[in-house]
Design an enzyme around this catalytic site. Structure first.
Site, PDB file in Angstrom:
ATOM      1  CD  GLU A  52      60.747  33.953  74.811  1.00 15.22           C
ATOM      2  OE1 GLU A  52      61.393  33.192  75.562  1.00 15.22           O
ATOM      3  OE2 GLU A  52      61.291  34.658  73.912  1.00 15.22           O
ATOM      4  CG  PHE A 114      70.069  34.164  85.727  1.00 19.82           C
ATOM      5  CD1 PHE A 114      70.874  34.804  84.789  1.00 19.82           C
ATOM      6  CD2 PHE A 114      69.400  33.010  85.343  1.00 19.82           C
ATOM      7  CE1 PHE A 114      71.017  34.299  83.505  1.00 19.82           C
ATOM      8  CE2 PHE A 114      69.536  32.495  84.053  1.00 19.82           C
ATOM      9  CZ  PHE A 114      70.348  33.153  83.131  1.00 19.82           C
ATOM     10  CE  LYS A 164      62.702  26.488  88.886  1.00 20.00           C
ATOM     11  NZ  LYS A 164      64.062  26.443  88.282  1.00 20.00           N
ATOM     12  CG  MET A 482      52.637  52.317  54.308  1.00 23.21           C
ATOM     13  SD  MET A 482      51.445  52.557  52.955  1.00 23.21           S
ATOM     14  CE  MET A 482      50.305  51.191  53.267  1.00 23.21           C
TER      15      MET A 482
END
Length: 584
Positions: A52, A114, A164, A482
């Site tokens: 994601e 859940f 949902k 770096m």
């Protein structure tokens, strides 16, 4: 006529009404109704990422290269929390994206169900605004509002959290409003009295400089054109932040290069020595200002920004102008022309002579090698071989990012995608995927370090699945470059955890994904290898083995002002010869 539909169908219809053609996402239980609706249509293409975070960075790349709003779709719980880094990155860099997240059903919220997380609470500090939609009747209007908020004013990320059961339930669909949403109307026109005072200051200034940022690009193509007209008409030097590269062409005669911690010597010295600094669409971040009390100490300061909270937040300004860059520049030009197109020509000529002395330091000079590829040389060759092409550049974060900003030239806006404010390692690869989706026929190159690139390496699966010919140009020094540089210069050469000792074979890794792998370690072979990468019609991982302990200069150490820069040996020799102020 009423249009009854499910919440899931509303989501897809609202995206269509907003002109969305691409969504980056990853399915899960809490968004399956939306994915079912995506399956039943062909107008919007869904790009299946492998994480994601990659979805949000890809949406950022899409947004930054097009000027449109990018869209990501994630599930509840870990899907939403994985998106947090991308949301924060977009907030810091003012990138317009809409993230749609699934949530457990409304009657289960608060029960530790859940894959439940308080997504709105978690993302409140890293979005412009967010919504938890508990009523399907509100869903379509909230999505339309989300697009407006993301793109209006100072752009940024927004999130819409959709339970949902709201996706399953039906209600009447609200079409996209014809007029902008009334409750959020940022000020776009600047105060004319202050604009006139600034024009008068420009007329009289002896050592003026334009300091530009990503706000010029976010304002749209008109802002960049107006900026170029103003610079050419006045003859004033111009520099830019990392985020503003391309707003003014790198080939322009007034261009000083990037300023800041790893900015060019002439840009930083001009900022330190100017008597009028005109900040256009930048936010005075710490990578630019260095030590606040020593920042541009002799100048009057103007600040043009659409975000009122940015004005006087870090640096107190003498000419504060709240407004959209394009509108303010248009008014500035009108006032300046109406007042006779005046500048202090004699003083400006003297100022340019001083600037040319600083340019003579040639601060990007480095000692090349015939046996090992210097990272600066690798980017010089990439620039030379791709100059004039339809090219977009993304980067990861680190030394390679700064070298890319120094050695690659950008003639136009929206061609340079990098993580500025948050400095997100792992940004560049998924961002390149978003850019390539938006510009399928363009050359898209992600300039990377091996450490940064590995953070989202799984997105090779996305590139291969969608046959996206993104080029991953990895400057491999087998170090956290770096971090290692800072440890060398500032921490007594104690290299704590900055050496990578278990790197993959990048050619075999590319082949394992079904892509092309290239390796090069000899400077004599570099051009041919680069052309092989450029001309290949699919995704490529290019493992470019470079000097392991090369440092990125110039560099302003923490706590030092702009005129105290660390330079490399070759640069310092030039600076001393030119009597430039330099900390060696």
């Amino acid at each position: 006529m009423t249009r009854q539909m499910t919440g899931a169908k509303m989501v897809v219809q609202a995206l269509k009404d907003q002109g969305v053609d691409t969504v980056f996402g990853y399915p899960g239980g809490a968004v399956l109704p939306i994915y079912d609706e995506i399956f039943q249509q062909n107008e919007i293409q869904h790009v299946l990422v492998r994480h994601e975070q990659g979805a949000v960075h890809a949406a950022e790349g899409y947004a930054r290269s097009t000027g449109k709003v990018g869209v990501a779709l994630v599930t509840s719980g870990p899907g939403a929390t994985n998106a947090v880094t991308g949301l924060t990155d977009a907030l810091m860099d003012s990138i317009p994206i809409v993230v749609l997240s699934g949530q457990v059903p409304t009657f289960m919220i608060g029960s530790d169900a859940f894959q439940e997380a308080d997504t709105v609470g978690i993302t409140r500090p890293c979005t412009k605004h967010n919504w938890l939609v508990k009523d399907t009747a509100d869903l379509s209007s909230k999505i339309h509002q989300a697009f407006h908020v993301a793109s209006a004013g100072r752009p940024g990320p927004v999130l819409v959290d959709i339970p949902k059961d709201v996706q399953f339930a039906s209600a009447e669909y609200t079409p996209k409003p014809k007029a902008p949403v009334g409750y959020y109307q940022p000020q776009v026109k600047g105060d004319m009295e202050t604009i006139t005072a600034l024009v008068e200051a420009i007329e009289n200034a002896e050592r003026p400089v334009f300091y530009t940022g990503g706000g010029v690009i976010n304002s749209g193509p008109a802002a960049s054109q107006l900026l170029r007209e103003l610079v050419e008409a006045t003859g004033i030097p111009i520099t830019s932040t990392l985020m503003g590269l391309g707003a003014y062409p790198a080939s322009g005669k007034n261009w000083l290069g990037m300023l800041g911690m790893h900015g060019l010597y002439e840009a930083n010295m001009a900022m330190h020595g100017c008597d009028l600094m005109i900040n256009i669409g930048a936010r005075f971040d710490d990578r630019i200002t260095g030590r606040i009390d020593a920042f541009s100490p002799k100048s009057k300061k103007a600040h043009i920004d659409i975000d009122p909270s940015s004005i006087n937040k870090v640096i107190k300004t003498d000419y504060p102008i709240v407004g959209d860059v394009a509108h303010v520049l248009e008014d500035m030009l009108k006032v300046w022309k109406a007042r006779g197109r005046k500048v202090n020509r004699e003083a400006l000529s003297k100022w340019w002579r001083q600037v040319d002395e600083w340019r003579a330091v040639e601060c990007l000079t480095y000692k090349n090698s015939e046996t090992v590829i210097k990272p600066q040389y690798a980017l010089q060759r990439l620039e030379a071989l791709t100059k004039g092409m339809d090219r977009y550049i993304t980067t990861e974060v680190g030394q390679h990012q700064m070298w890319a900003a120094q050695f690659l030239g950008f003639e136009d806006p929206n061609r340079w995608m990098t993580s500025g404010g948050l400095g997100t390692m792992g940004y560049g690869f998924p961002a390149s995927i978003g850019v390539q989706m938006a510009h399928p026929d363009a050359l898209v190159v992600n300039v990377a370090g091996e450490a940064s690139w590995l953070m989202n390496m799984q997105e090779m699966g996305t590139a291969v699945q969608f046959n996206l010919p993104v080029k991953q140009f990895i400057l491999n020094n087998e170090r956290l470059g770096m971090v290692r540089q800072w440890q060398q210069l500032l921490h007594g050469e104690r290299y704590s955890q900055s050496w990578s000792e278990a790197l993959p074979d990048f050619v075999k890794l590319a082949e394992a994904f079904g892509a092309k792998g290239i390796i090069c370690k000899d400077p004599a072979d570099l051009d041919d290898a680069l052309m092989e990468m450029i001309e290949h019609d699919g995704p490529v991982i290019f493992d470019c083995l470079v000097e392991k302990h090369e440092n990125c200069f110039p560099m302003i150490p923490s706590g030092e002002p702009h005129n105290k820069m660390l330079l490399g040996d070759a640069q310092a020799t030039n600076a001393i010869a030119g009597k430039g102020a330099v900390l060696v």
